[in-house]
Each structure stands twice: as C-alpha cells, then as structure tokens.
Design a protein around this motif. Structure first.
Motif, PDB file in Angstrom:
ATOM      1  N   ASP A 201       0.841  -1.194   0.000  1.00 34.46           N
ATOM      2  CA  ASP A 201       0.000   0.000   0.000  1.00 34.46           C
ATOM      3  C   ASP A 201       0.881   1.251   0.000  1.00 34.46           C
ATOM      4  O   ASP A 201       2.102   1.189   0.069  1.00 34.46           O
ATOM      5  N   HIS A 202       0.224   2.388  -0.032  1.00 34.18           N
ATOM      6  CA  HIS A 202       0.909   3.679  -0.038  1.00 34.18           C
ATOM      7  C   HIS A 202       0.082   4.670   0.765  1.00 34.18           C
ATOM      8  O   HIS A 202      -1.163   4.599   0.787  1.00 34.18           O
ATOM      9  N   ALA A 203       0.763   5.566   1.473  1.00 34.07           N
ATOM     10  CA  ALA A 203       0.092   6.608   2.248  1.00 34.07           C
ATOM     11  C   ALA A 203       0.713   7.955   1.928  1.00 34.07           C
ATOM     12  O   ALA A 203       1.879   8.041   1.531  1.00 34.07           O
ATOM     13  N   VAL A 204      -0.066   9.009   2.123  1.00 32.06           N
ATOM     14  CA  VAL A 204       0.407  10.381   1.999  1.00 32.06           C
ATOM     15  C   VAL A 204       0.250  11.037   3.372  1.00 32.06           C
ATOM     16  O   VAL A 204      -0.829  10.964   3.976  1.00 32.06           O
ATOM     17  N   VAL A 205       1.325  11.642   3.867  1.00 34.27           N
ATOM     18  CA  VAL A 205       1.316  12.243   5.194  1.00 34.27           C
ATOM     19  C   VAL A 205       1.783  13.691   5.093  1.00 34.27           C
ATOM     20  O   VAL A 205       2.824  13.972   4.500  1.00 34.27           O
ATOM     21  N   VAL A 206       1.001  14.596   5.673  1.00 32.22           N
ATOM     22  CA  VAL A 206       1.369  16.013   5.697  1.00 32.22           C
ATOM     23  C   VAL A 206       2.339  16.245   6.846  1.00 32.22           C
ATOM     24  O   VAL A 206       2.155  15.738   7.956  1.00 32.22           O
ATOM     25  N   THR A 207       3.399  17.011   6.566  1.00 32.26           N
ATOM     26  CA  THR A 207       4.408  17.329   7.568  1.00 32.26           C
ATOM     27  C   THR A 207       4.491  18.840   7.765  1.00 32.26           C
ATOM     28  O   THR A 207       4.102  19.581   6.867  1.00 32.26           O
ATOM     29  N   PRO A 208       5.007  19.338   8.925  1.00 25.46           N
ATOM     30  CA  PRO A 208       5.434  18.589  10.099  1.00 25.46           C
ATOM     31  C   PRO A 208       4.247  18.005  10.848  1.00 25.46           C
ATOM     32  O   PRO A 208       3.093  18.395  10.607  1.00 25.46           O
ATOM     33  N   ASN A 209       4.543  17.098  11.780  1.00 24.12           N
ATOM     34  CA  ASN A 209       3.461  16.392  12.436  1.00 24.12           C
ATOM     35  C   ASN A 209       3.932  15.764  13.735  1.00 24.12           C
ATOM     36  O   ASN A 209       5.107  15.841  14.098  1.00 24.12           O
ATOM     37  N   TYR A 210       3.011  15.148  14.421  1.00 25.31           N
ATOM     38  CA  TYR A 210       3.319  14.287  15.554  1.00 25.31           C
ATOM     39  C   TYR A 210       3.967  13.037  14.985  1.00 25.31           C
ATOM     40  O   TYR A 210       3.422  12.414  14.074  1.00 25.31           O
ATOM     41  N   GLN A 211       5.122  12.663  15.490  1.00 30.67           N
ATOM     42  CA  GLN A 211       5.981  11.698  14.807  1.00 30.67           C
ATOM     43  C   GLN A 211       5.270  10.412  14.400  1.00 30.67           C
ATOM     44  O   GLN A 211       5.514   9.867  13.317  1.00 30.67           O
ATOM     45  N   ALA A 212       4.390   9.900  15.232  1.00 29.89           N
ATOM     46  CA  ALA A 212       3.723   8.635  14.923  1.00 29.89           C
ATOM     47  C   ALA A 212       2.920   8.706  13.633  1.00 29.89           C
ATOM     48  O   ALA A 212       2.688   7.678  12.984  1.00 29.89           O
TER      49      ALA A 212
ATOM     50  N   ALA B 159      -0.159  19.463  -4.636  1.00 30.02           N
ATOM     51  CA  ALA B 159       0.932  18.574  -4.246  1.00 30.02           C
ATOM     52  C   ALA B 159       0.391  17.290  -3.620  1.00 30.02           C
ATOM     53  O   ALA B 159       0.938  16.200  -3.839  1.00 30.02           O
ATOM     54  N   VAL B 160      -0.685  17.410  -2.846  1.00 30.46           N
ATOM     55  CA  VAL B 160      -1.317  16.212  -2.284  1.00 30.46           C
ATOM     56  C   VAL B 160      -1.849  15.333  -3.412  1.00 30.46           C
ATOM     57  O   VAL B 160      -1.621  14.116  -3.437  1.00 30.46           O
ATOM     58  N   ALA B 161      -2.546  15.949  -4.357  1.00 35.62           N
ATOM     59  CA  ALA B 161      -3.103  15.185  -5.484  1.00 35.62           C
ATOM     60  C   ALA B 161      -1.993  14.507  -6.289  1.00 35.62           C
ATOM     61  O   ALA B 161      -2.128  13.348  -6.710  1.00 35.62           O
ATOM     62  N   ALA B 162      -0.882  15.219  -6.483  1.00 39.58           N
ATOM     63  CA  ALA B 162       0.227  14.661  -7.255  1.00 39.58           C
ATOM     64  C   ALA B 162       0.896  13.506  -6.522  1.00 39.58           C
ATOM     65  O   ALA B 162       1.471  12.608  -7.164  1.00 39.58           O
ATOM     66  N   ALA B 163       0.833  13.506  -5.196  1.00 36.34           N
ATOM     67  CA  ALA B 163       1.473  12.446  -4.408  1.00 36.34           C
ATOM     68  C   ALA B 163       0.656  11.158  -4.394  1.00 36.34           C
ATOM     69  O   ALA B 163       1.190  10.080  -4.087  1.00 36.34           O
TER      70      ALA B 163
ATOM     71  N   ARG C 276      -3.865   4.400   0.120  1.00 40.57           N
ATOM     72  CA  ARG C 276      -5.002   4.001   0.956  1.00 40.57           C
ATOM     73  C   ARG C 276      -5.361   5.061   1.998  1.00 40.57           C
ATOM     74  O   ARG C 276      -6.503   5.112   2.453  1.00 40.57           O
ATOM     75  N   VAL C 277      -4.373   5.894   2.380  1.00 37.74           N
ATOM     76  CA  VAL C 277      -4.579   6.856   3.470  1.00 37.74           C
ATOM     77  C   VAL C 277      -3.924   8.180   3.116  1.00 37.74           C
ATOM     78  O   VAL C 277      -2.819   8.210   2.569  1.00 37.74           O
ATOM     79  N   VAL C 278      -4.615   9.273   3.424  1.00 39.55           N
ATOM     80  CA  VAL C 278      -4.018  10.605   3.480  1.00 39.55           C
ATOM     81  C   VAL C 278      -4.182  11.082   4.912  1.00 39.55           C
ATOM     82  O   VAL C 278      -5.301  11.114   5.443  1.00 39.55           O
ATOM     83  N   SER C 279      -3.058  11.435   5.560  1.00 40.75           N
ATOM     84  CA  SER C 279      -3.073  11.796   6.976  1.00 40.75           C
ATOM     85  C   SER C 279      -2.758  13.274   7.154  1.00 40.75           C
ATOM     86  O   SER C 279      -1.746  13.767   6.641  1.00 40.75           O
ATOM     87  N   VAL C 280      -3.630  13.979   7.889  1.00 38.90           N
ATOM     88  CA  VAL C 280      -3.467  15.416   8.127  1.00 38.90           C
ATOM     89  C   VAL C 280      -3.714  15.732   9.589  1.00 38.90           C
ATOM     90  O   VAL C 280      -4.272  14.924  10.336  1.00 38.90           O
ATOM     91  N   ASN C 281      -3.334  16.938  10.004  1.00 40.69           N
ATOM     92  CA  ASN C 281      -3.506  17.389  11.385  1.00 40.69           C
ATOM     93  C   ASN C 281      -3.717  18.901  11.394  1.00 40.69           C
ATOM     94  O   ASN C 281      -2.783  19.655  11.152  1.00 40.69           O
ATOM     95  N   PHE C 282      -4.966  19.332  11.687  1.00 45.00           N
ATOM     96  CA  PHE C 282      -5.292  20.750  11.816  1.00 45.00           C
ATOM     97  C   PHE C 282      -6.290  20.936  12.951  1.00 45.00           C
ATOM     98  O   PHE C 282      -7.264  20.198  13.021  1.00 45.00           O
ATOM     99  N   PRO C 283      -6.082  21.948  13.835  1.00 46.74           N
ATOM    100  CA  PRO C 283      -4.901  22.785  13.965  1.00 46.74           C
ATOM    101  C   PRO C 283      -3.651  21.936  14.130  1.00 46.74           C
ATOM    102  O   PRO C 283      -3.659  20.966  14.877  1.00 46.74           O
ATOM    103  N   ASN C 284      -2.589  22.372  13.457  1.00 50.21           N
ATOM    104  CA  ASN C 284      -1.399  21.547  13.329  1.00 50.21           C
ATOM    105  C   ASN C 284      -0.485  21.623  14.545  1.00 50.21           C
ATOM    106  O   ASN C 284      -0.328  22.673  15.155  1.00 50.21           O
TER     107      ASN C 284
ATOM    108  N   LEU D  38      -9.356   9.453   4.497  1.00 54.59           N
ATOM    109  CA  LEU D  38      -8.730  10.633   5.090  1.00 54.59           C
ATOM    110  C   LEU D  38      -8.656  10.412   6.585  1.00 54.59           C
ATOM    111  O   LEU D  38      -9.670  10.216   7.256  1.00 54.59           O
ATOM    112  N   PHE D  39      -7.421  10.435   7.127  1.00 55.56           N
ATOM    113  CA  PHE D  39      -7.215  10.315   8.570  1.00 55.56           C
ATOM    114  C   PHE D  39      -6.906  11.710   9.104  1.00 55.56           C
ATOM    115  O   PHE D  39      -5.867  12.288   8.796  1.00 55.56           O
ATOM    116  N   SER D  40      -7.823  12.250   9.885  1.00 58.11           N
ATOM    117  CA  SER D  40      -7.746  13.650  10.306  1.00 58.11           C
ATOM    118  C   SER D  40      -7.554  13.745  11.818  1.00 58.11           C
ATOM    119  O   SER D  40      -8.453  13.416  12.602  1.00 58.11           O
TER     120      SER D  40
END
Length: 377
Positions: free
Chosen positions: A103-114, A142-146, A152-160, A186-188
């Motif tokens: 599988d493949h995931a996309v993760v927005v950075t910076p973030n909580y390390q886990a 950039a998210v779409a291009a990734a 299977r997962v796009v992971s984000v964190n807001f407020p970041n 989407l894992f938010s």
C-alpha cells in the motif's frame, strides 16, 4: 510488534520534562484537579463515579461516553465511535488496520511523529510539507500529485502540531472530496479542535464530511485532561470500525472505567472547559508577544491560528539545537528544537522550536528565559 524508531519527542521529554524548572513547550491546555472536574458533573455522573465497580469495560468504550462524543459531531452516532487509551493507540491501530505491505500513504508534515513513522513501518509513504514561507500553507495540488493507485490513506492534522496552522475550510472540504473520489481514507487528527483563536476558522470534522474519513480526538489537548488517557476515532464506516475493535483486542483491550466516566463528565462540560482554555491562551499570548517583541533580533514569532503550541524561528548563529540545550541546562527552561519534528519524508526548517501557550502562569518561565537572554547566554 512492528519495529519502530525511537520516538524523538518522548525521548527528549524523558530527559527533561520532569526535571526542567519551567516547562514552556507543553502541548496540552491547562489541566484541572479531580475535584474541579467532579465539580462540573451532574448528579448522575457523580453518582456513577462514586459507585463505580472496577471491572472491565466494553472494548468499543463506555456506551454513555460514546453517546456524548457522538453529540460533538453533526452526522455521527454512538455506534460510529470507538474509544482508545489516548490518541497514540488510536493512531497505531488505525494505521495497522488501514495499511499493509504494497500500500501507499500520503502524510502532511510537520506532524506528531507517529503520524509518519507508523505508516513508514508498514508501507511506502510520501510526505507533503506545509510551506513555512507561505504561512504554512498546504498545497492541495501537491497532495493530489502524491497520490498513487495504491494510496489508501491521506493523513493530516489541523490545527497543526507544532505550527498551529489551520487551513481554509474550503480547502479541507476539497481535500476530503479528493480522497473520496480516489477511494482513500482521510485520517484527520483533530485533537486541538476547539482552541481556534477565531471561531470562524473552526474546520468541519472529517467524519462529518465523509463516511470513509476517520476523525481522531482525545481528552488530552483542547480539554487539558491528558491524565485520563481517553481518545477516540469517529468513522461512519461500520466495517472499518469493527476491524479497529478487533485490533484493540491486542493492545489495551478496554479503557480504564474511572477514566471513561471522568471523560464523560469533561465532554459534557466541554464548552465551559474550552471557553476557559481559550481565555487562558488569549491572556497568555500577551505575555508571549511581549517577550518576543523584546527579543525581536533573536526570534521570528507568529501566534498560532489554533491549538496551544507555536513554532517560532530562532535567528541566532549558534543554531536552535545548541540554543535549546543550553537554555534548559543553564536556565531550566524547556523548549523542543526542530530536530524533534524532523521528517524522514520531507525537508523542513531546522531553525524552529515549539513553545506551549496553554498552561497557567507562563510568566515565571518567560522571566527566566528573558533573564538568561539578557545575560548574553
């Protein structure tokens, strides 16, 4: 167990968190005593706590707690909620359920390390960095291009965490739509929701926008109740929720019964607690603004959009890593340097540090910080 690298934040905290005299990098809002929390309880919950039988609880979580959590969403009910021992267990199990080799995931950075190290232990991961030169903007293109066919997962964190960034609601909705169109979860991470400086900036919760999305939250951050160790995922995909429950059988199995009742009390008093914490942050910001104004040649400061952490830039020639080490060793003031938030997925600024603005009476720590700065370090 999946082999994971050292958790840099916790390793740093294990050295300094309880020995530093001034903890100026706390990621949670001001907590309260057990007596103060029970003072917010109604008669039913207070009686339930005082007469609680200390047996096992349901793996999904206390039904009454799940019902209270569900009421914080627009389109979820209690059956869409599963509770965990804090947010970390939820992240770990969700990624292990959602991702596999191939599988493949996309993760927005910076973030909580886990958010990135757990997926990286399972499959290929692509990072998309918030842009510090554009107020930590997220590039949706950039998210779409990734995204790949096997994403299977796009992971984000807001407020970041650590930047305090909140993207526009229209962009968040567009991101949710993009994931739905591609069949992606989407894992938010929404653990700082409720501490926005501008109420108009509050984002919709991902689980309200999509049946496939997972909304992560916890009592630790916005409510300032980390000692309860109660987190949850809300997701309207019942089959996925069932898989999460089976995965939890291999970790905590069930949560602490006293904590679940106390979490129920806190969530019922959510608006009171959040209003108190927002007011505290607003008052604290004056002290932080004054500090950074005095030392404008040493730091570049920007208040966060939401949450109770900020990510200023250190301008000194010695570098932020040496600066933070000397500060805690010589003045007892704890900050988190950029290396703690280093990503293996994207390049990021190396001159930042996280500072917490949600605890009561930061003036003592700021005074010690200022005295050390004035002494010439």
């Amino acid at each position: 167990m999946t082999r994971l690298p050292d958790f840099r934040l916790e390793t740093y905290f294990s050295r300094w968190e309880f020995t530093a005299r001034h903890h100026l990098t706390a990621s949670d809002a001001q907590t309260m005593t057990l007596g103060e929390l029970l003072g917010l309880a109604d008669d039913t919950d207070r009686d339930a706590f005082e007469n609680l039988s200390l047996g096992y609880t349901e793996t999904f979580g206390d039904p009454a707690l799940r019902a209270v959590i569900a009421r914080t969403y627009e389109h979820a009910d209690a059956d869409d909620v599963i509770c965990f021992a804090g947010a970390e267990e939820a992240v770990y199990l969700a990624m292990n359920v959602l991702l596999d080799a191939g599988d493949h995931a996309v993760v927005v950075t910076p973030n909580y390390q886990a958010a990135e190290t757990v997926p990286l232990a399972l499959c290929e991961v692509t990072g998309v960095a918030l842009d510090p030169e554009r107020d930590w903007a997220l590039d949706l293109d950039a998210v779409a291009a990734a995204i790949r066919p096997n994403t299977r997962v796009v992971s984000v964190n807001f407020p970041n965490n650590p930047t305090g960034k909140i993207i526009d609601a229209a962009d968040f909705t567009a991101l949710t739509r993009l994931c739905d169109e591609r069949g992606i979860h989407l894992f938010s991470d929404e653990v700082y929701r409720g501490l926005e400086r501008d109420p108009a900036r509050i984002l919709p919760q991902a689980a309200d926008l999509s049946e496939r999305a997972l909304s992560l939250n916890v009592t630790s951050k916005s409510l300032g109740l980390p000692g309860l160790r109660i987190g949850w995922i809300t997701c309207r995909d019942r089959a996925l929720r069932a898989r999460l429950e089976r995965a939890k059988h291999y970790t905590s199995i069930c949560n602490s019964a006293p904590s679940e009742i106390l979490a129920r009390i806190g969530l019922k008093a959510r608006e009171t607690i959040l209003a108190r914490n927002r007011a505290l942050i607003t008052a604290n910001l004056s002290a932080f603004e004054a500090f950074f104004a005095e030392f404008a040649d040493d730091f570049e400061w920007q208040a966060p959009d939401g949450g109770c952490v900020a990510y200023p830039r250190y301008l000194g020639a010695d570098g932020v890593e040496k600066f933070c080490t000397r500060l805690v060793e010589e003045a007892g003031v704890l900050l988190l340097p950029a290396s703690v938030f280093r990503s293996d997925l994207t390049a990021g600024p190396t001159d930042r540090f996280r500072i917490g603005i949600g605890r009561r009476d930061p003036e003592k720590g700021l005074a010690a910080f200022a005295e050390w700065m004035r002494a010439g370090r």
